[in-house]
Design a protein around this motif. Structure first.
Motif, short mmCIF file in Angstrom:
data_model
loop_
_atom_site.label_atom_id
_atom_site.label_comp_id
_atom_site.label_asym_id
_atom_site.label_seq_id
_atom_site.Cartn_x
_atom_site.Cartn_y
_atom_site.Cartn_z
N PHE A 44 -5.55 9.10 -9.68
CA PHE A 44 -5.58 9.42 -11.04
C PHE A 44 -6.47 8.33 -11.51
O PHE A 44 -6.19 7.36 -12.28
N ASN A 45 -7.67 8.56 -10.87
CA ASN A 45 -8.94 7.74 -11.54
C ASN A 45 -10.05 8.64 -11.65
O ASN A 45 -9.75 9.81 -11.58
N ARG A 46 -11.22 8.37 -11.84
CA ARG A 46 -12.35 9.03 -11.93
C ARG A 46 -13.42 8.76 -10.64
O ARG A 46 -14.67 9.07 -11.19
N PHE A 47 -12.76 8.56 -9.69
CA PHE A 47 -13.89 8.31 -8.46
C PHE A 47 -14.68 9.56 -8.16
O PHE A 47 -14.11 10.75 -8.13
N GLN A 48 -15.81 9.07 -7.84
CA GLN A 48 -16.74 10.27 -7.40
C GLN A 48 -17.10 10.15 -5.91
O GLN A 48 -16.69 9.16 -5.23
N GLY A 49 -18.14 10.77 -5.60
CA GLY A 49 -18.68 10.69 -4.10
C GLY A 49 -17.88 11.46 -3.26
O GLY A 49 -16.87 12.21 -3.55
N SER A 50 -18.05 10.72 -1.99
CA SER A 50 -17.24 11.50 -0.68
C SER A 50 -16.39 10.49 -0.29
O SER A 50 -16.39 9.30 -0.33
N ILE A 51 -15.27 11.02 0.56
CA ILE A 51 -14.60 10.03 1.50
C ILE A 51 -15.33 9.24 2.50
O ILE A 51 -16.12 10.04 3.23
N PRO A 52 -15.49 8.19 2.72
CA PRO A 52 -16.33 7.53 3.56
C PRO A 52 -16.09 8.01 4.92
O PRO A 52 -14.83 8.27 5.56
N ARG A 53 -17.26 8.28 5.92
CA ARG A 53 -16.97 8.78 6.87
C ARG A 53 -16.44 7.82 7.99
O ARG A 53 -15.94 8.19 9.02
N ASP A 54 -16.43 6.63 7.64
CA ASP A 54 -15.95 5.71 8.64
C ASP A 54 -14.76 5.30 8.24
O ASP A 54 -14.14 4.10 8.75
N ILE A 55 -13.80 6.10 7.29
CA ILE A 55 -12.48 5.84 7.18
C ILE A 55 -11.54 5.67 8.38
O ILE A 55 -10.57 5.13 8.26
N GLY A 56 -11.98 6.09 9.17
CA GLY A 56 -11.12 6.33 10.51
C GLY A 56 -10.86 4.98 11.06
O GLY A 56 -10.42 4.59 12.03
N SER A 57 -11.87 3.78 10.46
CA SER A 57 -11.93 2.74 11.31
C SER A 57 -10.63 1.54 10.62
O SER A 57 -10.09 0.66 11.26
N LEU A 58 -9.86 2.07 9.73
CA LEU A 58 -8.61 1.50 8.91
C LEU A 58 -7.47 1.99 9.84
O LEU A 58 -6.77 2.58 9.50
N GLN A 59 -7.47 1.21 11.23
CA GLN A 59 -6.40 1.56 12.11
C GLN A 59 -5.12 1.04 11.68
O GLN A 59 -3.98 1.94 12.35
N LYS A 60 -4.84 0.46 10.94
CA LYS A 60 -3.48 0.13 10.28
C LYS A 60 -3.02 0.84 9.18
O LYS A 60 -1.73 0.54 8.73
N LEU A 64 -2.38 6.47 2.38
CA LEU A 64 -3.70 6.66 1.85
C LEU A 64 -3.52 7.78 0.66
O LEU A 64 -3.06 8.98 0.83
N TYR A 65 -3.67 7.37 -0.62
CA TYR A 65 -3.42 8.07 -1.85
C TYR A 65 -4.71 8.29 -2.44
O TYR A 65 -5.12 7.10 -3.22
N ILE A 66 -5.49 9.26 -2.54
CA ILE A 66 -6.49 9.46 -3.59
C ILE A 66 -6.67 10.47 -4.03
O ILE A 66 -7.85 11.43 -4.37
N SER A 67 -5.34 11.26 -4.42
CA SER A 67 -5.46 12.35 -5.22
C SER A 67 -5.98 12.32 -6.81
O SER A 67 -6.00 11.00 -7.26
N VAL A 68 -6.16 13.31 -7.46
CA VAL A 68 -6.60 13.48 -8.60
C VAL A 68 -7.85 12.41 -8.94
O VAL A 68 -7.70 11.50 -9.90
N ASN A 69 -8.95 12.61 -8.33
CA ASN A 69 -10.19 11.97 -8.74
C ASN A 69 -11.06 13.11 -8.77
O ASN A 69 -10.74 14.45 -9.01
N ASN A 70 -12.45 12.64 -8.66
CA ASN A 70 -13.58 13.60 -8.62
C ASN A 70 -14.58 13.83 -7.32
O ASN A 70 -15.61 13.71 -7.24
N LEU A 71 -13.51 13.39 -6.36
CA LEU A 71 -14.34 13.31 -5.06
C LEU A 71 -14.65 14.70 -4.27
O LEU A 71 -13.96 16.05 -4.54
N THR A 72 -15.75 14.59 -3.77
CA THR A 72 -16.37 16.05 -3.51
C THR A 72 -16.74 16.10 -1.98
O THR A 72 -16.27 15.16 -1.17
N SER A 73 -17.46 16.70 -1.65
CA SER A 73 -18.03 16.87 -0.33
C SER A 73 -16.71 17.36 0.60
O SER A 73 -15.96 18.25 0.26
N THR A 74 -16.60 16.94 1.90
CA THR A 74 -15.59 17.72 3.13
C THR A 74 -14.77 16.51 3.30
O THR A 74 -14.95 15.22 3.09
N ILE A 75 -13.49 16.89 3.94
CA ILE A 75 -12.76 15.79 4.72
C ILE A 75 -13.38 15.54 5.79
O ILE A 75 -13.53 16.39 6.91
#
Length: 746
Positions: A44-60, A64-75
Motif C-alpha cells: 500500500f505505497n507507490r513504489f516503482q521499479g522492479s523486484i531486486p534480482r538479488d532478493i534471494g539473498s535474504l535467507q532469513k 514478504l509483503y509488497i502488494s498494492v504498489n507500482n512495481l513492474t517487470s517480472t518476478i
C-alpha cells in the motif's frame, strides 16, 4: 516521501514495516543488504521499479509483503532462494511475465498471493506441488492452460483457492475433491467447461463455492442438477454462486439438505428449467436468493414463506405464472423483491403491508390486474417501485404520500384512471416519475413542482387537460420531460429547465402555445394581430422596383414571386397570383386559410397580404438561401448526407404539424423541392399552400380542383387512407431526388 533517501544503514534490522504510508520512488537494491530481515512489509505505497534480482539473498526472510504498489517487470527467479519464506504477497502490481517455477522451491510457503497483476502463461506444476500451502491466490491475471489434474495431487493444508479472472480451460479436476481442508473455492470468470464434479461433496469444510461465468454444466446423464445434491453434503457451505453457466437442469428436491448452512444462493443466467421445488422453503438461513434469467415455470411455491431470514429475492425474467402467494408476506425481513418479466397474474397481496423493510419492489411486465392495494402505499422504506406493463386499474389514492423514502415510481403501461393526486408532493426524495400510457384525467397538479429532486417526468399518452403548471419551472434537476399525447392547452412555461426541452416533449396536445422552439403557435398575447394593417400596393411597388424582372425570384403555375425590401429594411418575398388562370382566386383563398391557422419554424412565415381589384399578393418572409431544388440539382451547390437528413427531419416536423397540430388537418398536396426553402442556417421551411386541402372532422373540403405536381402528390390523394402512410418515402424522394421515387413506389 522517497525511500531513495532512506538507505537501510542498519543491516541488522529484522522487521521493516512501511505499509500504507504512500511512499514512492524506487524499491531500493540496498534493502537486500539487510541480511537479518525476517519481515518486510511495503504494501500500500507507490513504489516503482522492479523486484531486486538479488532478493534471494535474504535467507532469513519469512514474510514478504509488497502488494498494492507500482512495481513492474517480472518476478525474478531468484525469489525461489528465499528458503525460509512462509508468506509471499505481490498482489495488485502491474507485474508481467510468467510465474517462475522456482517458487516451487519454497517448501515451507503457506501463503502465495500473486493476484491482480499482468501475469501470463500456464501455472507451473511446481506451484501446485507446494504441500504446505494454505492460501493460493492467482486471481485477476491472464493465466491460461488447464488446472492440474494429477490423481496423486493432494493439498491437505489448502484452505483458500482463488483462481478467478483468468483464462483457465478444461474441466474442474476430480483431484480437487481431495483438498480436505478447503474452505473457499473460487474459479469464477474463466473458460472451464464440462460437468461440475459430484466428488466435491466430499469437502466437509467447504464454505464458499464460486464458479461464476464459466461454461460448466450439470451432469450429462439426467435432467436434475445432481452436483447440488452432492454439495448439499458439505455441512458448512454457506455461499454458492453458479451464475452464468449453462447448467441446463432443474433444482433437485435435495436442495432442502442445505437447510442448516446455506445463506446465499446465486444462480442467474444458468438455463435452469422446471419448477421451484417446495423444498426450497426449508432453507431457513437463506438471506439472498437469485434465480433471475432462467427458464423456471410453474407457480411461486407457497413454501417460499419459510425463508424466514430472506432479505433479497430475485426471480425476474423467467416463465413463472399464477399469483404472488400470500405467504410471501411472512418474509418480514425482505428488502428487495424482484419478479418482473414473468407471467404472474392476479393482484398484489394486501398483506404486503407486513413487508415493512421493503426497499425495492419490481413486478413490471407481468399479467397483474385489479387495483393497486392501499396497503402498498404505506411501505415507508420503499425506494424503487415498478409496476409498469401490467393491467392495473383504478386510481391512485391520496395516501400515496406516505412513502417518504421513494426515489423512483414507474406505473406506465397500465389502465389507471382518475386524477393524479396532489399528495404526490409528499415524495420528497422522488427522482423518477413515469405515469405514461394510462388514462389519467384532470390537470397536472401544481404540487409536482414541490418534487425538487425530480429529474425524469413522463406523463405522456394520458387524457390530462388544462395548462402545464408554472411550478414545474422550479424543478432545477429536471432533465427529461414528456407531456406529449394529452389534451393540454395554454402556454408552455419558459423558465427553469424548459429551455432544454424540444418539441417532442409536447407534441399531440390540443391547444398548447408558447416559444417557437417547441413548434407550437406563439403565446396568445404574442401572436400577430389578425387585423394588422395591410401593406399597400404602392409600398409593394416601391419595395420591388415596380415588380421588375430583376427582382423576380421564380414563376410557378399560379404565381410569380418577387424579392423586395420594405421601407423599414425588412427583406420580403411577394407572391403575386396570376388572376387570369382558372382557380387562382380559389387557390389564394386556400393559402390564406391555411396560413391563418398555422405558426411553425419549418413553415414560411406570412407577414401580410395585399389585395385590390387587379391584385392578389401574399407578403412572405424572405428566405435567403433559395429552394431545395436549387441545392439538389445545381452544380454550384452541395448538401452532404448529414445536411440532407437534417432537412428531411425539418420537413417531417412541418408535415407532422400540418397533419396533427391543428384542429383540422391540412394536406399540402404539392410538397416538392421547389416548395421547400432554406434559410441562412439551412433550416428547411415549407411554402406554397395554393392547393392546400383542409380536412374537416367528418368530410374532405376540397379547396381547389388541382391535385398538384405529378410525382409529389400527397399519398392521401393516391388512394391511400392515412395522411402518414409512406410519408417517409416521400420525404426521402424530395431530398434525394426524383430518380428514386418510381422505385420506392413499387
Amino acid at each position: 516521501m522517497f525511500l531513495n533517501y532512506m538507505p537501510c544503514v542498519n543491516t541488522n534490522i529484522q522487521i521493516l514495516s512501511l505499509c500504507q504510508n504512500q511512499f514512492n520512488g524506487l524499491l531500493l537494491e540496498t534493502l537486500t543488504q539487510c541480511k537479518e530481515l525476517i519481515i518486510l512489509q511495503l504494501s500500500f505505497n507507490r513504489f516503482q521499479g522492479s523486484i531486486p534480482r538479488d532478493i534471494g539473498s535474504l535467507q532469513k526472510l519469512q514474510k514478504l509483503y509488497i502488494s498494492v504498489n507500482n512495481l513492474t517487470s517480472t518476478i525474478p527467479r531468484t525469489i525461489g532462494n528465499l528458503s525460509s519464506l512462509h508468506e509471499l504477497e505481490i498482489g495488485a502490481n502491474p507485474i508481467e511475465g510468467e510465474i517462475p517455477s522456482e517458487i516451487g522451491n519454497l517448501v515451507d510457503l503457506q501463503t502465495l498471493v500473486l493476484s491482480e497483476n499482468l501475469l501470463i502463461g500456464e501455472v507451473p506444476q511446481e506451484v501446485f506441488n507446494i504441500s504446505s500451502i494454505h492460501v493460493l491466490s492467482l486471481m485477476d491475471n491472464s493465466l491460461s492452460g488447464s488446472l492440474p489434474a494429477s490423481r496423486d495431487l493432494s493439498h491437505p493444508n489448502l484452505e483458500k483457492l482463488f483462481l478467478g479472472g483468468n483464462g483457465f480451460g478444461g474441466n474442474i479436476p476430480l483431484c480437487f475433491s481431495n483438498f480436505s481442508s478447503l474452505i473457499l473455492f473460487d474459479v469464477s470468470e474463466n473458460q472451464l467447461s464440462g460437468p461440475i464434479p459430484t466428488g466435491l461433496g466430499n469437502l466437509k469444510n467447504l464454505e464458499v463455492f464460486a464458479v461464476t461465468s464459466n461454461k460448466l454444466t450439470g451432469e450429462t446423464y439426467g435432467s436434475g442438477l445432481d452436483f447440488l445434491s452432492a454439495l448439499s453434503n458439505c455441512p458448512s457451505l454457506r455461499f454458492l454462486c453458479l451464475e452464468g453457466n449453462p447448467l441446463r437442469g432443474s433444482i433437485p428436491e435435495s436442495i432442502k439438505n442445505f437447510s442448516s448452512s446455506l445463506q446465499i444462493l446465486i444462480a442467474p443466467d444458468c438455463q435452469i428449467r422446471g419448477r421451484i421445488p417446495e423444498e426450497m422453503g426449508f432453507l431457513k438461513r437463506l438471506t439472498l436468493l437469485v434465480l433471475s434469467n432462467n427458464a423456471l415455470d410453474g407457480n411461486i411455491p407457497s413454501s417460499i414463506g419459510g425463508l424466514e431470514r430472506l432479505q433479497r429475492l430475485y426471480l425476474d425474467n423467467n416463465h413463472l405464472k399464477g399469483p404472488i402467494p400470500n405467504e410471501i408476506c411472512n418474509l418480514i425481513g425482505l428488502g428487495e423483491l424482484v419478479l418482473q418479466q414473468n407471467r404472474i397474474s392476479g393482484s398484489i397481496p394486501n398483506c404486503i403491508k407486513n413487508l415493512s423493510s421493503l426497499q425495492m419492489f419490481l413486478i413490471s411486465s407481468n399479467n397483474m390486474t385489479s387495483v393497486i392495494p392501499l396497503s402498498l402505499w404505506g411501505l415507508q422504506e420503499l425506494i424503487f417501485l415498478n409496476l409498469s406493463h401490467n393491467s392495473f386499474n383504478g386510481g391512485l389514492p391520496l395516501e400515496i404520500g406516505k412513502m417518504r423514502a421513494i426515489k423512483s415510481i414507474d406505473l406506465s403501461w397500465n389502465q389507471l384512471t382518475s386524477a393524479i393526486p396532489s399528495s404526490i408532493q409528499e415524495f420528497e426524495s422522488l427522482a423518477l416519475l413515469n405515469l405514461s400510457r394510462n388514462s389519467f384525467q384532470g390537470s397536472i397538479p401544481q404540487s409536482i413542482g414541490h418534487l425538487k429532486g425530480l429529474d425524469f417526468l413522463d406523463l405522456s399518452y394520458n387524457e390530462l387537460s388544462g395548462t402545464i403548471p408554472e411550478s414545474l419551472e422550479g424543478l432545477a434537476f429536471l432533465q427529461i420531460l414528456n407531456l406529449s399525447f394529452n389534451k393540454l392547452s395554454g402556454e408552455i412555461p419558459n423558465g427553469g429547465s424548459f429551455g432544454n426541452f424540444s418539441a417532442l416533449s409536447f407534441i399531440r396536445n390540443e391547444a398548447l402555445c408558447g416559444n417557437a422552439i417547441f413548434q407550437v403557435p406563439l403565446s396568445m398575447e404574442n401572436l400577430p394581430r389578425i387585423d394588422h394593417p395591410m401593406i399597400s400596393y404602392r409600398e409593394l411597388c416601391l419595395a420591388t422596383n415596380n415588380f421588375s424582372e430583376s427582382n423576380l425570384l421564380g414563376v410557378g403555375s399560379f404565381s410569380s414571386v418577387y424579392k423586395g425590401t420594405l421601407a423599414n429594411g425588412t427583406d420580403i418575398a411577394v407572391k403575386v397570383l396570376n388572376l387570369y388562370i382558372e382557380g387562382a382566386l380559389k387557390g389564394f383563398d386556400a393559402e390564406c386559410d391555411a396560413f391563418r391557422m398555422i405558426r411553425h419554424r419549418n413553415l414560411v412565415k406570412v407577414i401580410s397580404t395585399c389585395t385590390n381589384a387587379n391584385l392578389r399578393a401574399l407578403v412572405l418572409q424572405y428566405v435567403p438561401c433559395g429552394s431545395l431544388e436549387k441545392w439538389l440539382y445545381s452544380n454550384n451547390y452541395h448538401l452532404d448526407l448529414h445536411q440532407r437528413v437534417k432537412i428531411m427531419v425539418d420537413i417531417a416536423m412541418a408535415i407532422e404539424y400540418l397533419h396533427h397540430g391543428q384542429p383540422e388537418p391540412i394536406v399540402h398536396c404539392d410538397l416538392k423541392p421547389s416548395n421547400i426553402l432554406l434559410n441562412e442556417d439551412l433550416v428547411a421551411q415549407v411554402c406554397d399552400f395554393g392547393i392546400a386541402k383542409i380536412l374537416a372532422a367528418n368530410k374532405l373540403e376540397t379547396q381547389t380542383r388541382t391535385l398538384g405536381t405529378i410525382g409529389y402528390i400527397a399519398p392521401v390523394w393516391l388512394g391511400r387512407k392515412s395522411l402518414d402512410k409512406r410519408r417517409c418515402i416521400q420525404l426521402w424522394h424530395i431530398v434525394v431526388g426524383s430518380d428514386y421515387w418510381e422505385e420506392a413506389n413499387q
